[in-house]
Design a protein around this motif. Structure first.
Motif, PDB file in Angstrom:
ATOM      1  N   CYS A   8       4.583   0.603   0.038  1.00 46.20           N
ATOM      2  CA  CYS A   8       4.398  -0.498  -0.896  1.00 46.20           C
ATOM      3  C   CYS A   8       2.927  -0.566  -1.313  1.00 46.20           C
ATOM      4  O   CYS A   8       2.036  -0.447  -0.467  1.00 46.20           O
ATOM      5  N   ASP A   9       2.672  -0.753  -2.633  1.00 44.15           N
ATOM      6  CA  ASP A   9       1.294  -0.811  -3.126  1.00 44.15           C
ATOM      7  C   ASP A   9       0.560  -2.037  -2.595  1.00 44.15           C
ATOM      8  O   ASP A   9      -0.650  -2.002  -2.386  1.00 44.15           O
ATOM      9  N   LYS A  10       1.302  -3.139  -2.407  1.00 42.26           N
ATOM     10  CA  LYS A  10       0.663  -4.394  -2.021  1.00 42.26           C
ATOM     11  C   LYS A  10       0.480  -4.513  -0.510  1.00 42.26           C
ATOM     12  O   LYS A  10      -0.632  -4.715  -0.031  1.00 42.26           O
ATOM     13  N   CYS A  11       1.592  -4.369   0.258  1.00 43.67           N
ATOM     14  CA  CYS A  11       1.501  -4.624   1.695  1.00 43.67           C
ATOM     15  C   CYS A  11       1.481  -3.348   2.534  1.00 43.67           C
ATOM     16  O   CYS A  11       1.184  -3.411   3.728  1.00 43.67           O
ATOM     17  N   ALA A  41      12.507  -2.868  -5.122  1.00 46.28           N
ATOM     18  CA  ALA A  41      11.481  -3.861  -4.808  1.00 46.28           C
ATOM     19  C   ALA A  41      11.266  -3.941  -3.300  1.00 46.28           C
ATOM     20  O   ALA A  41      12.200  -3.767  -2.518  1.00 46.28           O
ATOM     21  N   CYS A  42      10.023  -4.200  -2.899  1.00 45.46           N
ATOM     22  CA  CYS A  42       9.675  -4.287  -1.480  1.00 45.46           C
ATOM     23  C   CYS A  42      10.383  -5.495  -0.860  1.00 45.46           C
ATOM     24  O   CYS A  42      10.322  -6.598  -1.397  1.00 45.46           O
ATOM     25  N   ARG A  88       6.116  -2.277  -8.455  1.00 43.06           N
ATOM     26  CA  ARG A  88       5.076  -1.713  -9.322  1.00 43.06           C
ATOM     27  C   ARG A  88       3.973  -2.742  -9.596  1.00 43.06           C
ATOM     28  O   ARG A  88       3.559  -2.946 -10.741  1.00 43.06           O
ATOM     29  N   GLY A  89       3.551  -3.461  -8.548  1.00 42.05           N
ATOM     30  CA  GLY A  89       2.465  -4.408  -8.662  1.00 42.05           C
ATOM     31  C   GLY A  89       2.856  -5.775  -9.190  1.00 42.05           C
ATOM     32  O   GLY A  89       2.021  -6.671  -9.250  1.00 42.05           O
ATOM     33  N   ARG A  90       4.116  -5.933  -9.617  1.00 38.63           N
ATOM     34  CA  ARG A  90       4.566  -7.227 -10.153  1.00 38.63           C
ATOM     35  C   ARG A  90       5.395  -7.945  -9.105  1.00 38.63           C
ATOM     36  O   ARG A  90       6.200  -7.327  -8.410  1.00 38.63           O
TER      37      ARG A  90
END
Ligand SMILES: [Zn+2]
Length: 82
Positions: free
Chosen positions: A30-33, A42-43, A50-52
């Motif tokens: 995951c890009d965020k976590c 989606a995570c 994708r960052g959203r």
């Protein structure tokens, strides 16, 4: 009911079953976590794609619970026959 024309040997069975092993699932981070997740999905931890932010806190919880229930469910039997 038809009867097999010839006995299938253990080697024949093993050769056939050599293709039955399950493949590893390819995971992305995951890009965020940074947790491992399935690609194009989606995570389930933070709900971003994708960052959203695409999932709310409630739906993230729901997705996580749905994942648990599918994991607890027994695997489907193979139904494909020749
Ligand atoms: Zn995440």
């Amino acid at each position: 009911m038809s009867v097999p024309a010839q006995r299938r040997t253990a080697a024949h069975r093993r050769r056939r079953q050599s293709h039955n092993a399950l493949k590893h699932k390819s995971l992305t981070t995951c890009d965020k976590c940074g947790t491992k997740k399935l690609p194009h999905i989606a995570c389930a931890v933070c709900g971003t794609y994708r960052g959203r932010q695409v999932l709310t806190a409630a739906s993230v919880r729901q997705a996580r619970n749905a994942k648990k229930t599918t994991a607890a469910r027994p695997a489907k039997k193979e139904t494909e026959r020749k």
